[in-house]
Design a protein around this motif. Structure first.
Motif, PDB file in Angstrom:
ATOM      1  N   TYR A  36       0.767  -1.280   0.010  1.00 25.72           N
ATOM      2  CA  TYR A  36       0.152  -0.096  -0.149  1.00 25.72           C
ATOM      3  C   TYR A  36       0.934   1.180  -0.057  1.00 25.72           C
ATOM      4  O   TYR A  36       0.435   2.202  -0.164  1.00 25.72           O
ATOM      5  CB  TYR A  36      -0.890  -0.090   1.351  1.00 25.72           C
ATOM      6  CG  TYR A  36      -2.096  -1.165   1.295  1.00 25.72           C
ATOM      7  CD1 TYR A  36      -2.967  -1.187   0.161  1.00 25.72           C
ATOM      8  CD2 TYR A  36      -1.892  -2.010   2.157  1.00 25.72           C
ATOM      9  CE1 TYR A  36      -3.866  -2.281   0.175  1.00 25.72           C
ATOM     10  CE2 TYR A  36      -2.863  -3.050   2.428  1.00 25.72           C
ATOM     11  CZ  TYR A  36      -3.871  -3.015   1.536  1.00 25.72           C
ATOM     12  OH  TYR A  36      -4.710  -4.024   1.374  1.00 25.72           O
ATOM     13  N   GLY A  37       2.102   1.164   0.280  1.00 30.71           N
ATOM     14  CA  GLY A  37       3.145   2.321   0.389  1.00 30.71           C
ATOM     15  C   GLY A  37       2.643   3.278   1.516  1.00 30.71           C
ATOM     16  O   GLY A  37       1.983   2.928   2.535  1.00 30.71           O
ATOM     17  N   ARG A  54      -3.060   6.762   2.366  1.00 31.25           N
ATOM     18  CA  ARG A  54      -3.806   7.754   1.950  1.00 31.25           C
ATOM     19  C   ARG A  54      -4.868   8.159   3.005  1.00 31.25           C
ATOM     20  O   ARG A  54      -5.411   9.079   2.958  1.00 31.25           O
ATOM     21  CB  ARG A  54      -4.128   7.691   0.636  1.00 31.25           C
ATOM     22  CG  ARG A  54      -3.238   7.477  -0.594  1.00 31.25           C
ATOM     23  CD  ARG A  54      -3.922   7.327  -1.962  1.00 31.25           C
ATOM     24  NE  ARG A  54      -2.816   7.238  -2.933  1.00 31.25           N
ATOM     25  CZ  ARG A  54      -3.090   7.040  -4.295  1.00 31.25           C
ATOM     26  NH1 ARG A  54      -4.410   7.367  -4.643  1.00 31.25           N
ATOM     27  NH2 ARG A  54      -2.117   7.011  -5.172  1.00 31.25           N
ATOM     28  N   PRO A  66      -5.069   2.067  -3.157  1.00 29.14           N
ATOM     29  CA  PRO A  66      -4.083   1.889  -4.144  1.00 29.14           C
ATOM     30  C   PRO A  66      -2.929   1.096  -3.750  1.00 29.14           C
ATOM     31  O   PRO A  66      -2.294   1.287  -2.558  1.00 29.14           O
ATOM     32  CB  PRO A  66      -3.843   3.158  -4.665  1.00 29.14           C
ATOM     33  CG  PRO A  66      -5.158   4.207  -4.041  1.00 29.14           C
ATOM     34  CD  PRO A  66      -5.568   3.423  -2.869  1.00 29.14           C
ATOM     35  N   THR A  67      -2.411   0.145  -4.612  1.00 25.17           N
ATOM     36  CA  THR A  67      -0.874  -0.676  -4.372  1.00 25.17           C
ATOM     37  C   THR A  67      -0.106  -0.167  -5.419  1.00 25.17           C
ATOM     38  O   THR A  67      -0.334   0.360  -6.583  1.00 25.17           O
ATOM     39  CB  THR A  67      -1.383  -1.892  -4.341  1.00 25.17           C
ATOM     40  OG1 THR A  67      -1.804  -2.316  -5.467  1.00 25.17           O
ATOM     41  CG2 THR A  67      -2.261  -2.592  -3.424  1.00 25.17           C
ATOM     42  N   GLY A  68       1.067  -0.173  -5.060  1.00 29.38           N
ATOM     43  CA  GLY A  68       2.287   0.021  -6.031  1.00 29.38           C
ATOM     44  C   GLY A  68       2.370   1.584  -6.181  1.00 29.38           C
ATOM     45  O   GLY A  68       3.480   1.853  -6.814  1.00 29.38           O
ATOM     46  N   ASP A  69       1.983   2.528  -5.579  1.00 30.55           N
ATOM     47  CA  ASP A  69       2.135   3.926  -5.507  1.00 30.55           C
ATOM     48  C   ASP A  69       2.924   4.306  -4.380  1.00 30.55           C
ATOM     49  O   ASP A  69       2.591   4.346  -3.278  1.00 30.55           O
ATOM     50  CB  ASP A  69       0.632   4.505  -5.633  1.00 30.55           C
ATOM     51  CG  ASP A  69       1.013   6.075  -6.106  1.00 30.55           C
ATOM     52  OD1 ASP A  69       1.935   6.456  -6.351  1.00 30.55           O
ATOM     53  OD2 ASP A  69       0.149   6.905  -5.873  1.00 30.55           O
ATOM     54  N   GLY A  70       4.214   5.016  -4.630  1.00 29.69           N
ATOM     55  CA  GLY A  70       5.142   5.597  -3.657  1.00 29.69           C
ATOM     56  C   GLY A  70       5.424   4.480  -2.483  1.00 29.69           C
ATOM     57  O   GLY A  70       5.699   4.912  -1.336  1.00 29.69           O
ATOM     58  N   LYS A  91       8.054  -3.567  -3.016  1.00 25.93           N
ATOM     59  CA  LYS A  91       7.898  -3.562  -4.395  1.00 25.93           C
ATOM     60  C   LYS A  91       7.894  -5.214  -4.956  1.00 25.93           C
ATOM     61  O   LYS A  91       7.052  -5.415  -5.605  1.00 25.93           O
ATOM     62  CB  LYS A  91       9.216  -2.941  -5.113  1.00 25.93           C
ATOM     63  CG  LYS A  91       8.964  -1.332  -4.835  1.00 25.93           C
ATOM     64  CD  LYS A  91      10.126  -0.610  -5.563  1.00 25.93           C
ATOM     65  CE  LYS A  91      10.244   0.971  -5.231  1.00 25.93           C
ATOM     66  NZ  LYS A  91      11.285   1.522  -5.725  1.00 25.93           N
TER      67      LYS A  91
END
Length: 369
Positions: free
Chosen positions: A149-150, A153, A162-166, A173
């Protein structure tokens, strides 16, 4: 190396990669204790995160499980990138499903050793999926992570986040890349059934005190570090940052008892038998409650009756301030929820560490004078 492989076994088998490690061994135990696996249990592990006594034919964690349960566990010291050896195992058993734990797992270490993490976690998973496809095995439970999830948010984090963002570490990764690969596999072939369990922070040990977390070298995770300070193996806990936007300035995480986590894998396997179930599904496994580093130290002091010296140092690369799970999907889809408390987590960790001050290495026999 394994002469009995010369004849194939017709009994159905569950393959567990990384099954000698921390979460893997507890899941093997749960599968046996709850009677979910009447199948042959086949563990594949390269021993990068598991201790094996010199001269023994299998890791100490699995030997102890065999002693406690009376079950025989088939063990293979194989790296997932060794496809010929993987094929030998899959050709010898009637593999029904795979639980895939095998991976390097330390967030901080992944920042300094990214290539090793991509090779072990991503390339190893691709190798495993290829062998599964070759032998017609399409049921997989994957050990994923909330790191996909990074930076959160919103809190709590649900599976729609969202996954993979930041993403803040190569480790996160690798888990994200593997999930994306699995999604594509499921799209390409509708016979696949993959459940990706996104762990939050596993802690604790089996209630017997006979199996638990035994990291190689200096622990990378908080709870085993605290436990080793309590037992005298380490001098103090390093608290990485006290200037986060959290109630006491230290990082907040959703800690989950490893036995609850293992139960989640049992529930996931049962889901494969439901009519119409197919495709890729991601599910959070956590408690839905966050605790700070200082709260964890205080809770362990209470459980152990010992002071835990600690010192504030600079933030660590790849860390985030706070995360904890929305676990409502696990309730609905798996019929699972975490039932063990922070007190249980600390008590069981302390029982394991006190009984095994040097981890599994305490199995060494001492000579009598």
């Amino acid at each position: 190396m394994y002469p009995w492989l010369r004849r194939p076994y017709t009994m159905p088998a569950t393959v567990i990669t990384g099954g000698a490690g921390y979460v893997g061994s507890h899941t093997v135990m749960a599968l046996i204790e709850q009677g979910i696996s009447n199948n042959e249990i086949v563990v594949i592990d390269n021993l990068s995160n598991a201790y094996c006594e010199q001269g023994d034919d299998k890791p100490t964690s699995l030997k102890r499980i065999e002693e406690m349960t009376g079950r025989t566990i088939r063990f293979f010291n194989i790296d997932l990138n060794d496809e010929p050896e993987l094929c030998r195992v899959f050709s010898a058993f009637d593999v029904q499903c795979v639980i895939h734990f095998a991976a390097l797992k330390a967030v901080g270490e992944s920042v300094t050793k990214p290539l090793e993490y991509y090779e072990a976690n991503v390339a190893g998973t691709i190798s495993l999926l290829g062998v599964m496809r070759r032998f017609g095995v399409t049921k997989l439970v994957y050990s994923s992570s909330c790191t996909v999830y990074g930076e959160p948010r919103k809190l709590p984090i649900d599976e729609g986040h969202p996954t993979g963002d930041g993403l803040t570490s190569p480790y996160g990764k690798t888990k994200f890349f593997c999930e994306e690969i699995m999604k594509d596999v499921c799209i390409s072939d509708k016979s696949w059934k993959i459940i990706s369990l996104r762990y939050f922070n596993p802690v604790g040990a089996h209630s017997s005190g006979r199996i638990g977390e035994d990291p190689s070298g200096i622990p990378n995770n908080l709870m085993p570090y605290i436990a080793q300070v309590a037992v005298g193996r380490l001098s103090e806990v390093l608290v990485f940052g006290n200037d986060y936007n959290t109630p006491d300035g230290t990082g907040v995480r959703d800690y989950i008892h490893v036995e609850d986590l293992a139960d989640g894998h049992v529930k996931a396997i049962r889901l494969f038998d439901q009519p119409g179930f197919s495709g890729f599904h991601a599910v959070n496994l956590g408690t839905g409650t966050g605790y700070s580093v200082l709260q964890m130290i205080a809770a362990f002091e209470s459980a152990s009756g010992r002071p835990i010296p600690h010192r504030i140092v600079a933030r660590r690369a790849g860390d985030i301030a706070e995360n904890y799970a929305d676990v409502s999907l696990s309730h609905r889809l798996l019929g699972w929820r975490a039932v063990r408390t922070l007190e249980d987590m600390c008590r069981d960790t302390w029982r394991w560490q006190k009984q095994n001050p040097e981890g599994f290495k305490t199995t060494h026999k001492t000579k009598k004078n």
